[in-house]
Write an enzyme that holds these catalytic residues in place. Sequence first.
Site, mmCIF file in Angstrom:
data_model
loop_
_atom_site.group_PDB
_atom_site.id
_atom_site.type_symbol
_atom_site.label_atom_id
_atom_site.label_comp_id
_atom_site.label_asym_id
_atom_site.label_seq_id
_atom_site.Cartn_x
_atom_site.Cartn_y
_atom_site.Cartn_z
ATOM 1 C CG HIS A 76 -13.199 -16.313 29.403
ATOM 2 N ND1 HIS A 76 -13.052 -16.424 27.927
ATOM 3 C CD2 HIS A 76 -13.177 -17.687 29.660
ATOM 4 C CE1 HIS A 76 -12.653 -17.597 27.816
ATOM 5 N NE2 HIS A 76 -13.040 -18.537 28.657
ATOM 6 C CB VAL A 80 -8.171 -10.500 31.019
ATOM 7 C CG1 VAL A 80 -7.605 -9.314 30.166
ATOM 8 C CG2 VAL A 80 -8.056 -11.637 30.070
#
Length: 341
Positions: A76, A80
């Site tokens: 995760h 990003v």
Amino acid sequence: MGGLDFSRRSSAAESCFVVVIALSLLLVTQVRAQNIGVGFYDQSCPRAESIVTETVREFNSRDATVPAALLRLLFHDCFVEGCDGSLLLDPSPENPDVEKAASPNLTVRGYDVIDAAKARLEVECPQTVSCADIVALAARDSAVLAGLNFQGLPLTMATGRWDGRVSSRNAAEAALPSSKSNVQQLTAQFSNKGLSQDEMVTLSGAHSIGVAHCSNFMDRLYDFPGSPNGVDPTLDPDYAAELQAKCPRGNPNPNTVVNMDPQTPFVIDNNFYSNGFAGKVLFSSDMALFNDFETQFTSDLNVVNGITWNQKFGNALAQMAAIDIKDDFDGEVRLNCRRIN
């Protein structure tokens, strides 16, 4: 204040000091930027990797779900802004909408492990080891603790990352794959990060450990489109019944979780693929790997040869951990993983 003026006497010394510091920082910056690789901290912080390993082992001894949480944390984070620890940043008055606040990240865990390792490293070698590197090393150690067998060789992880200063909720919600994604969507999202479809299928094997909240697959149990009884027909009927018992419709507890792998929930292995062909995986996105022509063949190979999958997973993990690494122009080494310096 006080009437004594030291400015003239100290100006030359201060100028010299500033020049020395500037040159030192430039040298450190150049060394760090040019030597990202395995063993980056061998000279500057020789115990860096062992401190992270010891910390992960401590937490794992108290909670067997920690490895899965830390592998997910790396994924995760890297998807990003790259592998820069941006997911670790807490909301602040300057930036209330950080990645942590994004809906896919609300169930991410493992921050306490990273904080503990960082605190120990700041005592051992202050202002040296980045939070981004701690996340990557912790994921590597998690894979090993969960049983990844790299044919007796150590699972290496390059270090030398910088910590990012940017964290965006909107960016996280746009970049992170959904548990309902199809193969084409998953392939495109991984390709955007420089990862192949084979690496996408391989990394999906991480779902052989950990847990999932019922909310992520309730639609497959009760409201699947076109199904006469509401159950996704690709689910094994007995398995679907087990899941319905654990996740009843209208369950008042949103924190109810189910093991991702019904057989070996704490061992990372290629069972994920045999489970998939048997209709015993939780997410629609995972089930798609076994029902789509593009990925059926790769998934089948991973069932047949667990040794090969172990090697592929270790290599793909290292590839993922190298996504969009920051340099000295857009990164820093945070003193506290939860806020920028």
